[in-house]
Scaffold this active site. Structure first.
Site, PDB file in Angstrom:
ATOM      1  CG  HIS A 136      18.576  -4.374  25.611  1.00 55.29           C
ATOM      2  ND1 HIS A 136      17.910  -4.243  24.415  1.00 55.29           N
ATOM      3  CD2 HIS A 136      19.901  -4.395  25.302  1.00 55.29           C
ATOM      4  CE1 HIS A 136      18.801  -4.191  23.420  1.00 55.29           C
ATOM      5  NE2 HIS A 136      20.006  -4.290  23.934  1.00 55.29           N
ATOM      6  CG  HIS A 166      19.763  -8.111  19.817  1.00 46.19           C
ATOM      7  ND1 HIS A 166      18.769  -7.193  19.536  1.00 46.19           N
ATOM      8  CD2 HIS A 166      20.742  -7.432  20.453  1.00 46.19           C
ATOM      9  CE1 HIS A 166      19.144  -6.008  19.981  1.00 46.19           C
ATOM     10  NE2 HIS A 166      20.336  -6.129  20.540  1.00 46.19           N
ATOM     11  CD  GLU A 205      18.049  -4.872  30.820  1.00 45.83           C
ATOM     12  OE1 GLU A 205      18.657  -5.681  30.095  1.00 45.83           O
ATOM     13  OE2 GLU A 205      16.887  -4.481  30.585  1.00 45.83           O
ATOM     14  CG  PHE A 262      26.735  -1.076  19.316  1.00 49.01           C
ATOM     15  CD1 PHE A 262      26.693  -1.969  20.363  1.00 49.01           C
ATOM     16  CD2 PHE A 262      27.306  -1.485  18.122  1.00 49.01           C
ATOM     17  CE1 PHE A 262      27.206  -3.251  20.232  1.00 49.01           C
ATOM     18  CE2 PHE A 262      27.823  -2.762  17.978  1.00 49.01           C
ATOM     19  CZ  PHE A 262      27.773  -3.646  19.030  1.00 49.01           C
ATOM     20  CE  LYS A 265      17.294  -8.104  22.610  1.00 46.63           C
ATOM     21  NZ  LYS A 265      16.315  -7.297  23.352  1.00 46.63           N
ATOM     22  CB  CYS A 315      20.414  -2.662  20.000  1.00 54.03           C
ATOM     23  SG  CYS A 315      21.814  -3.383  19.148  1.00 54.03           S
TER      24      CYS A 315
END
Lengths: 99, 730
Positions: free
Chosen positions: B290, B325, B301, B383, B320, B157
């Site tokens: 994010h 995503h 975050e 990830f 998002k 991502c």
């Protein structure tokens, strides 16, 4: 009194069998190597110490619970208390199956 | 030393809310979420959950027929960006390259092949032609005529953002004047099943930072920026939209999927980006988070934002819920959003948020608002704890970034798994039975180096990479360690097990533990966790030049002083699918045998290393013209390599037969320039053909130098147009 004791006795035996069954299924579904169900302590933590499982293993256990016991967990928080130990997991399975 | 940072002269985007920058901003202004019930494919287990789908028919929008869905999305965004930049590559093809983030690659199309195979027992492999993540890069480079560096970054991502950062570094280093940079990923059953199996999807649509958030929404799309050296933009009178003033990368080195609970890696990446831009955190006017909507990401975050910005966190929003995503594309899509926000002086809202989460204690922007924006930040985390942060600024702000200090780099350690012994490999079901002769590494002899849990959790490819890294890691090498681990196909085996199971069981009994291991950056991430490497963590994928791409990224970290040491390498594994499909297409024969292996080298700055094994004096990436012109290729090499100090060329020949002649012709042309006959050797007869093979070639070159060669050129061509040269000297 006597009947109560008997019920308690059967419950103990039943829970013991369920715990052993769960140990075998944990080992199978997580592909644990070099370990037998007999080596897994009922009260030892599954995560962190003990078997040292991690959050992805927990998700694998979620799949196992659905496959063998029909228990659907949609939120990992729901399963968190159950994954403390084999004993906790057996109690969780027992409660969810009878509820 | 400081240098002007690159500027942005064009934008392109295709995603759920629409196609084109204008349409996207209309959706953002209207607060319209692009999420709709999934229709791209059927999902028997999870149903038509809210998803960010792009239009189904991309060919109708003009995308080329050849290419996967991801490739077509990337092409559409690239076309828009190029048109907006009003740039003609005809006169600057060699100075123009492309770096795109891609992690799904051709999976969506390959799944059609798998479904036919599993459900109907028929093998129609055509849809797998574009399976590799680099396919979109090759397509864009070929269609628009780019001959500069080309590679894909596959760090899940954060790929899109890391691709933009890599492209910026290439411009800073003088490798190119213009780079198309961004990301493209389509939806696929693989990522769909994977995210659901990890219980990371909120069926009601993602609600970033909300108290009731329960997961993300998947999406697809592409975003592409035309990134340009300021000089080049000025020279051609281009309209400058914004400046990319800073970028930073880091690794949590914590877990395969979960973020560091305190957001430590996110903090490091934001601080690295600020440091590079030479900006204080207080001047940032907006952060595009994010903000996936998962419980863990948003909490970590928000903690990271508070650590970086203290009491005064600037306006924050996650976009998002507009897009879903879009994985590797998300960082690029959000980069487009940030540039538009700067241009329009508007802060996009965070749809899906209604209730403050006391644990987060941070309220995102809930409605579009006008604001005076000079510097904005975009966060992307992936990830493997892979973090990339970009800072965009108004074009006229005189932002200086640290210029790279290119230097020869010392090789301080080498670890190799392979080459494997030649033997018969059986092709297993669901493929039709068959056999192929292959160079297999067999049972990994050094698996004992790994803990029982590492052996249990990690697929074979990750194990090979970890063993090579343990062997190649020079332990005295420094605190800030970067990792760049190239791969052509990534964890084919792990991905195949997951998706075969998903297709054959109609998504029932998913395999969550198989999904995280299937991402291309699994090897790089696990090396980082194993060795505590918290600087850049990258998984470049570029076919045959995947290793050289990793080498370039690692050396760039040393040149820009973002790391004290770097582990660079490449890994690929044998798998029944390429064996069977390659057999069907007639690839495998006496000369070309499939192989596998891993190589990891430790690098450090030359002046800080007393007794290196060898030094890497040059690495250069690019693309060759077709028809192949050997004299031109020799010029390209001689421009960066002093042939006086070169004894030998070591090439990737004896793989694809069609390339052998090209290699030989270039060696002849180089000999002519050198005024003597250069020795010519190949390595694929030893290790077999696989995308990471040039990493093995590198280890051979280091050995040759240690045995007395004054200089070995490692020269690699990919059948799809990419090339790399690397010079190894004592």
């Amino acid at each position: 009194m006597c009947g109560n004791l008997r019920a308690k006795f059967y419950e103990l035996i039943y829970m013991d069998a369920l715990a052993n069954e769960l140990k075998a299924r944990i080992i199978e579904s997580l592909r644990l190597q070099d370990i037998t169900p007999g080596q897994v302590d009922d009260d030892a933590p599954l995560f962190g110490a003990g078997l040292d499982l991690d959050s992805i293993d927990a998700l694998e256990l979620v799949v196992m619970l659905e496959k063998y016991y029909g228990i659907v967990i949609k939120d990992i928080e729901e399963g968190r208390p159950a994954f403390r130990s084999v004993r906790a997991l057996a109690a969780f399975v027992q409660a969810r199956r009878t509820s | 030393m400081a240098a002007r940072s690159p500027v942005i002269t064009g934008l392109g985007i295709v995603a759920a809310p629409g196609r084109g920058v204008g349409a996207i901003w209309d959706a953002i202004r209207g607060g319209t979420s692009g999420l709709k019930p999934l229709t791209l494919f059927a999902s028997p287990r999870y149903g038509p959950v809210l998803t960010g789908e792009a239009p189904h028919d991309l060919i109708a929008l003009g995308a080329p027929v050849r290419g996967s869905r991801s490739d077509q999305l990337g092409w559409l965004a690239a076309r828009e960006a190029i048109a907006a930049a009003e740039i003609d590559f005809k006169n600057c093809a060699e100075r123009a390259g492309v770096v795109l983030g891609c992690s799904v690659g051709g999976s969506f199309d390959s799944e059609r092949f798998l479904t036919t195979l599993i459900k109907r027992g028929k093998m129609h492999p055509r849809p797998t032609r574009f399976h590799e993540c680099v396919s979109v890069v090759d397509l864009v480079a070929d269609e628009f005529g780019l001959l500069g560096p080309s590679l894909a970054v596959a760090t899940a991502c954060s790929s899109g953002a890391l691709a933009i950062a890599t492209a910026a570094e290439m411009i800073q280093a003088g490798e190119a004047d213009v780079m198309l940079a961004g990301g493209a990923d389509s939806l696929s059953r693989m990522t769909w099943g994977g995210f659901h199996s990890l219980l990371l999807v909120d069926a009601a649509g993602c609600r970033p930072f909300d108290a009731g958030r329960a997961g993300t929404s998947l999406g697809e799309g592409a975003g592409v920026l035309v990134l340009e050296a300021e000089e080049s933009a000025r020279r051609r009178g281009a309209k400058v939209l914004a400046r990319l003033s800073g970028w930073g990368a880091s690794c949590d080195a914590h877990h395969a999927t979960a973020p560091h609970p305190e957001g430590a890696g996110a903090v490091a990446a934001m601080q690295a980006a600020l440091r590079r831009a030479g900006l204080a955190s207080s001047v940032i006017n907006y952060v595009n988070a994010h903000g996936t909507g998962t419980r863990d990401n948003d909490l970590a975050e928000s903690k990271a934002l508070k650590t970086v910005f203290g009491e005064r966190v600037p306006p924050v929003s996650s976009t998002k819920r507009f897009f879903g995503h879009a994985l590797a594309a998300s960082g690029a899509i959000e980069a487009v959003v940030c540039v538009e926000a700067l241009r329009r002086q508007e802060i996009p809202p965070n749809p899906g948020f209604t209730t403050l989460d006391p644990a987060i204690g941070l309220e995102p922007v809930t409605a579009l608002r006008s604001a005076s924006l000079t510097h904005v930040m975009s966060n992307s985390f992936g990830f493997g704890g892979n973090n990339a942060v970009l800072i965009f600024s108004q074009p006229e702000t005189p932002v200086l970034t640290r210029a790279p200090r290119p230097t020869p780099v010392a090789v301080t350690g080498i670890g190799v798994v392979g080459p494997g012994a030649v033997g018969v490999r059986e092709i297993e079901p669901p493929l039709p039975a068959g056999t192929v002769m292959a160079h297999s590494c067999g049972a990994l002899a050094d698996a004992a180096l790994l803990t029982p849990n590492q052996r249990r959790r990690f697929c074979r490819l990750v194990q090979m990479a970890l063993i090579a890294a343990r062997r190649g890691h020079a332990p005295d090498s420094a605190q800030r360690l970067a990792v760049a681990m190239g791969t052509g196909f990534g964890c084919l085996e792990e991905g195949a097990v997951f998706i075969e199971n998903s297709i054959s069981k109609d998504e029932q009994e998913p395999m969550p533990s198989r999904f995280p291991g299937s991402v291309h950056n699994a090897a790089a991430a696990q090396i980082a966790i194993d060795l505590g490497a918290r600087a850049l963590n990258s998984a470049p994928t570029a076919g045959e030049i995947s290793f050289e791409s990793a080498l370039w990224q690692g050396m760039s970290q040393l040149a820009t002083d973002e790391a004290d040491a770097a582990l660079v390498g490449a890994v690929d594994e044998l798998n029944k699918y390429p064996l069977a499909i390659g057999s069907r297409w007639g690839f495998w024969n006496e000369q070309t045998r499939p192989g596998e292996g891993a190589m990891v080298a430790s690098l450090a700055r030359s002046e800080k290393t007393a007794a290196p094994l060898a030094r890497v004096t040059t690495v250069r990436l690019g693309r060759y013209r077709r028809p192949f012109d050997a004299a031109r290729e020799a010029d390209w090499i001689a421009a960066v390599v002093d042939l006086k100090n070169v004894d030998m060329v070591l090439s990737g020949a004896k793989g694809w037969p069609a390339l052998d002649e090209n290699y030989t012709a270039v060696v002849t042309a180089l000999s002519k320039r050198a005024g003597r006959t250069l020795e010519y050797q190949t390595y694929k007869q030893l290790c077999g053909e696989f995308h990471a093979a040039s990493a093995f070639g590198f280890s051979v070159a280091v050995d040759l130098v240690r045995q007395g060669k004054r200089g070995v050129l490692l020269y690699t061509l990919s059948p799809r147009g990419a090339k790399a040269i690397c010079c190894i000297q004592p």
